[in-house]
Design a protein around this motif. Structure first.
Motif, PDB file in Angstrom:
ATOM      1  N   TYR A  75      -3.374  -2.394  -6.781  1.00 49.33           N
ATOM      2  CA  TYR A  75      -4.785  -2.035  -6.889  1.00 49.33           C
ATOM      3  C   TYR A  75      -5.314  -1.302  -5.653  1.00 49.33           C
ATOM      4  N   TYR A  76      -4.505  -1.162  -4.618  1.00 47.33           N
ATOM      5  CA  TYR A  76      -4.890  -0.341  -3.465  1.00 47.33           C
ATOM      6  C   TYR A  76      -4.703   1.129  -3.822  1.00 47.33           C
ATOM      7  N   GLY A  77      -5.615   1.965  -3.387  1.00 50.47           N
ATOM      8  CA  GLY A  77      -5.522   3.400  -3.636  1.00 50.47           C
ATOM      9  C   GLY A  77      -4.663   4.065  -2.574  1.00 50.47           C
ATOM     10  N   GLN A  78      -3.421   4.346  -2.919  1.00 48.21           N
ATOM     11  CA  GLN A  78      -2.501   4.965  -1.976  1.00 48.21           C
ATOM     12  C   GLN A  78      -2.031   6.299  -2.542  1.00 48.21           C
ATOM     13  N   SER A  79      -1.535   7.125  -1.662  1.00 49.43           N
ATOM     14  CA  SER A  79      -1.192   8.491  -2.048  1.00 49.43           C
ATOM     15  C   SER A  79       0.043   8.567  -2.918  1.00 49.43           C
TER      16      SER A  79
END
Length: 85
Positions: A75-79
């Motif tokens: 759920y973390y917004g990572q590239s």
């Protein structure tokens, strides 16, 4: 792995044994609407989910002094860095 700046953006230029290279910006990550560590760290999802815990996926992370791979919450917004041949 060479920490560098390209077009005003900090990140790593990663060069393979064949001499080809890719630039990975230190884009930080998002949690909700907040952005963390932009210009200081890079966090990139792989396409590999954790088969024993569907909330995790494999990621590459780095700062100017280190790099690593681990499992992290999806759920973390990572590239994501798409690559075409």
């Amino acid at each position: 792995w060479k920490w560098t700046t390209q077009n005003g953006v900090k990140g790593y230029k990663v060069t393979g044994p064949n001499g080809n290279s890719i630039f990975l910006p230190a884009a930080g990550f998002r949690l909700g609407s907040s952005l963390y560590y932009a210009g200081e760290g890079g966090y990139y999802w792989s396409s590999s989910p954790d088969e024993s815990d569907s909330y995790n996926a494999c990621r590459l992370y780095f700062s100017s002094s280190s790099q690593g791979v681990d499992w992290f919450r999806r759920y973390y917004g990572q590239s994501v860095r798409p690559v075409a041949e």
